[in-house]
Design a protein around this motif. Structure first.
Motif, PDB file in Angstrom:
ATOM      1  N   HIS A  31       0.882  -1.168   0.000  1.00 46.57           N
ATOM      2  CA  HIS A  31       0.000   0.000   0.000  1.00 46.57           C
ATOM      3  C   HIS A  31       0.918   1.216   0.000  1.00 46.57           C
ATOM      4  O   HIS A  31       1.633   1.457   0.968  1.00 46.57           O
ATOM      5  CB  HIS A  31      -0.923  -0.018   1.218  1.00 46.57           C
ATOM      6  N   TYR A  32       0.889   1.963  -1.104  1.00 47.70           N
ATOM      7  CA  TYR A  32       1.808   3.074  -1.307  1.00 47.70           C
ATOM      8  C   TYR A  32       1.233   4.389  -0.796  1.00 47.70           C
ATOM      9  O   TYR A  32       0.022   4.584  -0.780  1.00 47.70           O
ATOM     10  CB  TYR A  32       2.132   3.232  -2.796  1.00 47.70           C
ATOM     11  N   TYR A  33       2.128   5.296  -0.440  1.00 47.13           N
ATOM     12  CA  TYR A  33       1.718   6.639  -0.042  1.00 47.13           C
ATOM     13  C   TYR A  33       2.818   7.627  -0.388  1.00 47.13           C
ATOM     14  O   TYR A  33       3.954   7.251  -0.670  1.00 47.13           O
ATOM     15  CB  TYR A  33       1.399   6.704   1.460  1.00 47.13           C
ATOM     16  N   LEU A  34       2.435   8.898  -0.400  1.00 50.08           N
ATOM     17  CA  LEU A  34       3.419   9.963  -0.506  1.00 50.08           C
ATOM     18  C   LEU A  34       3.100  10.992   0.551  1.00 50.08           C
ATOM     19  O   LEU A  34       1.955  11.116   0.992  1.00 50.08           O
ATOM     20  CB  LEU A  34       3.472  10.583  -1.908  1.00 50.08           C
ATOM     21  N   ASP A  35       4.115  11.682   0.990  1.00 50.22           N
ATOM     22  CA  ASP A  35       3.985  12.688   2.039  1.00 50.22           C
ATOM     23  C   ASP A  35       4.759  13.917   1.576  1.00 50.22           C
ATOM     24  O   ASP A  35       5.976  13.852   1.408  1.00 50.22           O
ATOM     25  CB  ASP A  35       4.545  12.143   3.357  1.00 50.22           C
ATOM     26  N   VAL A  36       4.019  15.004   1.328  1.00 48.73           N
ATOM     27  CA  VAL A  36       4.632  16.237   0.856  1.00 48.73           C
ATOM     28  C   VAL A  36       4.806  17.171   2.049  1.00 48.73           C
ATOM     29  O   VAL A  36       3.849  17.479   2.756  1.00 48.73           O
ATOM     30  CB  VAL A  36       3.769  16.901  -0.238  1.00 48.73           C
ATOM     31  N   LYS A  37       6.026  17.602   2.259  1.00 44.80           N
ATOM     32  CA  LYS A  37       6.362  18.492   3.371  1.00 44.80           C
ATOM     33  C   LYS A  37       6.226  19.948   2.938  1.00 44.80           C
ATOM     34  O   LYS A  37       6.303  20.266   1.744  1.00 44.80           O
ATOM     35  CB  LYS A  37       7.795  18.235   3.853  1.00 44.80           C
ATOM     36  N   LYS A  38       6.055  20.852   3.904  1.00 40.17           N
ATOM     37  CA  LYS A  38       5.971  22.285   3.606  1.00 40.17           C
ATOM     38  C   LYS A  38       7.232  22.788   2.913  1.00 40.17           C
ATOM     39  O   LYS A  38       7.191  23.717   2.117  1.00 40.17           O
ATOM     40  CB  LYS A  38       5.730  23.087   4.881  1.00 40.17           C
ATOM     41  N   SER A  39       8.349  22.149   3.189  1.00 46.29           N
ATOM     42  CA  SER A  39       9.632  22.530   2.581  1.00 46.29           C
ATOM     43  C   SER A  39       9.700  22.159   1.104  1.00 46.29           C
ATOM     44  O   SER A  39      10.622  22.568   0.399  1.00 46.29           O
ATOM     45  CB  SER A  39      10.775  21.845   3.314  1.00 46.29           C
ATOM     46  N   GLY A  40       8.741  21.343   0.628  1.00 47.67           N
ATOM     47  CA  GLY A  40       8.763  20.873  -0.757  1.00 47.67           C
ATOM     48  C   GLY A  40       9.351  19.492  -0.908  1.00 47.67           C
ATOM     49  O   GLY A  40       9.308  18.907  -1.987  1.00 47.67           O
ATOM     50  N   ASP A  41       9.920  18.925   0.177  1.00 41.90           N
ATOM     51  CA  ASP A  41      10.436  17.560   0.118  1.00 41.90           C
ATOM     52  C   ASP A  41       9.277  16.580  -0.058  1.00 41.90           C
ATOM     53  O   ASP A  41       8.233  16.717   0.577  1.00 41.90           O
ATOM     54  CB  ASP A  41      11.194  17.199   1.396  1.00 41.90           C
ATOM     55  N   VAL A  42       9.494  15.588  -0.925  1.00 42.14           N
ATOM     56  CA  VAL A  42       8.478  14.575  -1.196  1.00 42.14           C
ATOM     57  C   VAL A  42       9.013  13.226  -0.739  1.00 42.14           C
ATOM     58  O   VAL A  42      10.060  12.777  -1.199  1.00 42.14           O
ATOM     59  CB  VAL A  42       8.115  14.525  -2.694  1.00 42.14           C
TER      60      VAL A  42
END
Length: 140
Positions: free
Chosen positions: A44-55
């Motif tokens: 089960h895949y996910y992505l997490d985008v940070k306020k800094s722009g890091d993915v």
């Protein structure tokens, strides 16, 4: 001296503002581009985008036979619109390319061309088509 200090502060402020990256969203989103079937132990895949722009991309996989959980998370770099991101998961020896926007994520080749594959079809779609567009909604 006072003018030089003020100028230095102004330059730092401008540089900090210029470094701010506009991301389509921040936070955690799940996706399922390649359709799995119940009980197969599909990650089960996910992505997490940070306020800094890091993915950050990650997955959680549960072995259906013994219940053992495997998970991994990697930093794929900074977000940029239409940027192709290379995702490399070492534990499950899987590498793929994706790009995403506010609502969808797309499986692509290295150049950003969206893939059309049989494995991207749901069981309902596969009766109608041989290949399907490799995309998924991003779920909160």
């Amino acid at each position: 001296m006072k003018k030089a200090f003020s100028l230095m502060i102004l330059c730092i402020s401008i540089f900090s503002f210029a470094q701010e990256i506009k991301v389509p969203f921040t936070g955690h989103r799940s996706f399922d581009i390649l359709e799995g079937y119940s009980g197969t132990g599909t990650p089960h895949y996910y992505l997490d985008v940070k306020k800094s722009g890091d993915v950050h991309f990650g997955y959680v996989q549960v072995n259906q036979a013994n219940g053992k959980e495997t998970k991994e998370e990697i930093n794929a770099g900074k977000y940029a619109p239409n940027k192709v991101m290379k995702v490399v998961f070492k534990k499950i020896e899987e590498t793929f390319f994706v790009k995403f926007d506010k609502e969808k994520i797309y499986l692509t080749d290295e150049k950003g061309n969206i893939q059309n594959l049989e494995g991207c079809c749901s069981s309902r779609e596969s009766a109608d088509k041989d290949i399907c567009k490799c995309e998924s909604d991003l779920y909160k």
